[in-house]
Design an enzyme around this catalytic site. Structure first.
Site, PDB file in Angstrom:
ATOM      1  CG  ASP A 161      -2.234  -1.043   1.517  1.00 58.37           C
ATOM      2  OD1 ASP A 161      -2.203  -1.854  -0.144  1.00 58.37           O
ATOM      3  OD2 ASP A 161      -2.845  -0.893   2.417  1.00 58.37           O
ATOM      4  CD  GLU A 385      -0.247  -6.485   8.656  1.00 61.74           C
ATOM      5  OE1 GLU A 385      -0.522  -6.076   9.767  1.00 61.74           O
ATOM      6  OE2 GLU A 385      -0.866  -6.643   7.924  1.00 61.74           O
TER       7      GLU A 385
HETATM    8  C1  DGY Z   1      -5.520  -2.360   4.705  1.00 62.54           C
HETATM    9  O1  DGY Z   1      -6.678  -1.675   4.660  1.00 62.54           O
HETATM   10  O2  DGY Z   1      -4.803  -2.117   4.726  1.00 62.54           O
HETATM   11  C2  DGY Z   1      -5.531  -3.123   3.291  1.00 62.54           C
HETATM   12  O3  DGY Z   1      -3.830  -3.273   2.867  1.00 62.54           O
HETATM   13  C3  DGY Z   1      -6.292  -2.106   1.927  1.00 62.54           C
HETATM   14  O4  DGY Z   1      -6.462  -3.822   1.323  1.00 62.54           O
END
Ligand code: DGY
Length: 416
Positions: A161, A385
């Site tokens: 992201d 994560e």
């Molecule tokens: C989040 O919500 O952080 C996700 O990566 C978007 O898919």
């Protein structure tokens, strides 16, 4: 009982705990729905101890395919106020409700891995998935391969992201129509480990534009505020096409069109080679400019069967700068931020893909180096994560499905 054995049990327990019957959430709270590539990794993990459940995961994912072939990145199987943006923001008008963007296509690769566990049982599952996977891959080729490499229309599509890869392309996005909203991610995880408010404003501005364009690909491509060729998406699709081709051959299908897609992508990824950087790099398709970013996606070349020897030099440089690889962004770069999501932390899920590629290309020393570092991170810090690349500490969500899956399917391999 030795530690390896205990970790295997713990990883299996995480998959069971995140299992919602027909799909698996990435982690409780932070991500309460089905995510596309997380789900394919869940199938990979399940394939080591519950093969029918692994196939179920892939079938649930592909059942959410849109009429145009796209497979969405989130499937909102039920309502949950703990996540933003939910279906009321996306307004895609599908059943089940979904987001309107896609994610890296690892499903064909994981389907082939599941089949290899039991080819006799797997063939009927492959026969069901093959036409769906092929329609998804055809959608990528038709709608996203304008420059040969694969373009993303939203950073969320890359799965990475807030990677520095997108900084320049994101900088000019007009956020004036966005207004007020309440994020939920920072209620689950420390805000310093997440994208910033400026990032979120831009993420939403792109969603609003696409939504107002009726989710029409041609319209989004022509007028959307963001269009970047992504090495991660390009290499992952190229590998997925090779696996789809193998699946087609197992089923006795005519795979000539898939072979043509492979040739097109093999050629296309060359457009992402940034000679000045000595690495594959993201490229803004609106300006033609490279991002100048050595990211973990740069090292997915081997996973795609592209054996770029110059990337081995860059590999050594990156590892010299951190104890635990592969950092999502090089510690030598000015945007490096060791705990902030995709701007530095190590994601063992990406390590697994890089590691498969290194082994396939015969770079066994680097593949072992990567496995050792990935094992150490999980052994010391747990199934998180992502991890700090300099001190190995845990970050982001805990009890994470894909970290557990990577342990089971890649790192614990050979352990009983
Ligand atoms: C989040 O919500 O952080 C996700 O990566 C978007 O898919």
């Amino acid at each position: 009982m030795n530690q390896q054995h205990t970790l295997r049990q713990r990883a299996q327990a995480i998959l069971r705990q995140n299992d919602r019957g027909t799909y698996t959430v990435p982690t409780e709270g932070l991500y309460p729905f089905q995510w596309n590539w997380d789900s394919a990794f869940a199938a990979w993990g399940f394939s080591t101890f519950d093969l029918p459940r692994a196939w179920q995961e892939l079938h649930t994912l592909m059942a959410a395919q849109w009429d145009n072939g796209m497979v969405p990145h989130i499937i909102f199987h039920q309502r949950d106020d703990g996540y933003f943006p939910g279906p009321d923001v996306w307004r895609c008008q599908t059943t089940p409700e979904t987001s309107g963007v896609t994610q890296p296509p690892v499903a064909a690769t994981m389907a082939r891995a599941c089949w290899a566990k039991n080819p006799e049982l797997g063939k009927a599952h492959l026969a069901r998935l093959y036409p769906q996977l092929k329609r998804w891959h055809a959608w990528f080729m038709r709608e996203r391969c304008e420059s040969g490499a694969v373009a993303i229309m939203h950073p969320w599509e890359s799965g990475r992201d807030n990677a520095p890869d997108w900084d320049a392309a994101m900088a000019g996005i007009d956020t004036s129509p966005v207004g007020d909203y309440q994020r939920r991610d920072t209620q689950h995880v420390n805000a310093d480990m997440r994208p910033t408010k400026e990032d979120y404003d831009r993420y939403l501005a792109i969603v609003y534009h696409a939504r107002d364009s009726g989710w029409r690909d041609a319209e989004i491509r022509a007028h959307g505020p963001f269009r970047v060729a992504d090495p991660g998406m390009s290499f992952i699709l190229l590998r997925a096409q090779r696996d789809l081709c193998a699946i087609g051959e197992i089923l006795g299908e005519d795979v000539s069109d898939i072979r043509a897609w492979i040739a097109q992508l093999e050629d296309g990824v060359n457009s992402l080679w940034n000679a000045q950087l000595g690495a594959f790099d993201a490229r803004d398709l609106r300006t033609g400019e490279f991002a100048g970013s050595v990211s973990s996606a740069s090292f997915l070349c081997w996973y795609a069967g592209v054996d770029a020897l110059d990337m081995l030099k860059t590999w050594d440089q990156v590892w010299a700068a951190c104890e635990f690889g592969v950092p999502s962004y090089t510690p030598g770069g000015e945007a490096f931020d060791p705990m902030r999501y995709w701007r530095g932390p190590v994601w063992v899920v990406v390590n697994a893909l890089i590691g498969l590629g290194l082994s396939d290309c015969g770079h066994t020393q680097q593949a072992e180096q990567l496995k050792t570092a990935s094992r150490q991170l999980i052994e010391r810090a747990g199934f998180h994560e992502y991890f700090h690349p300099l001190d190995g500490s845990a970050a982001g969500g805990r009890d994470f499905t894909w970290t557990a899956s990577v342990w089971l399917a890649w790192l614990a391999e050979g352990e009983v």
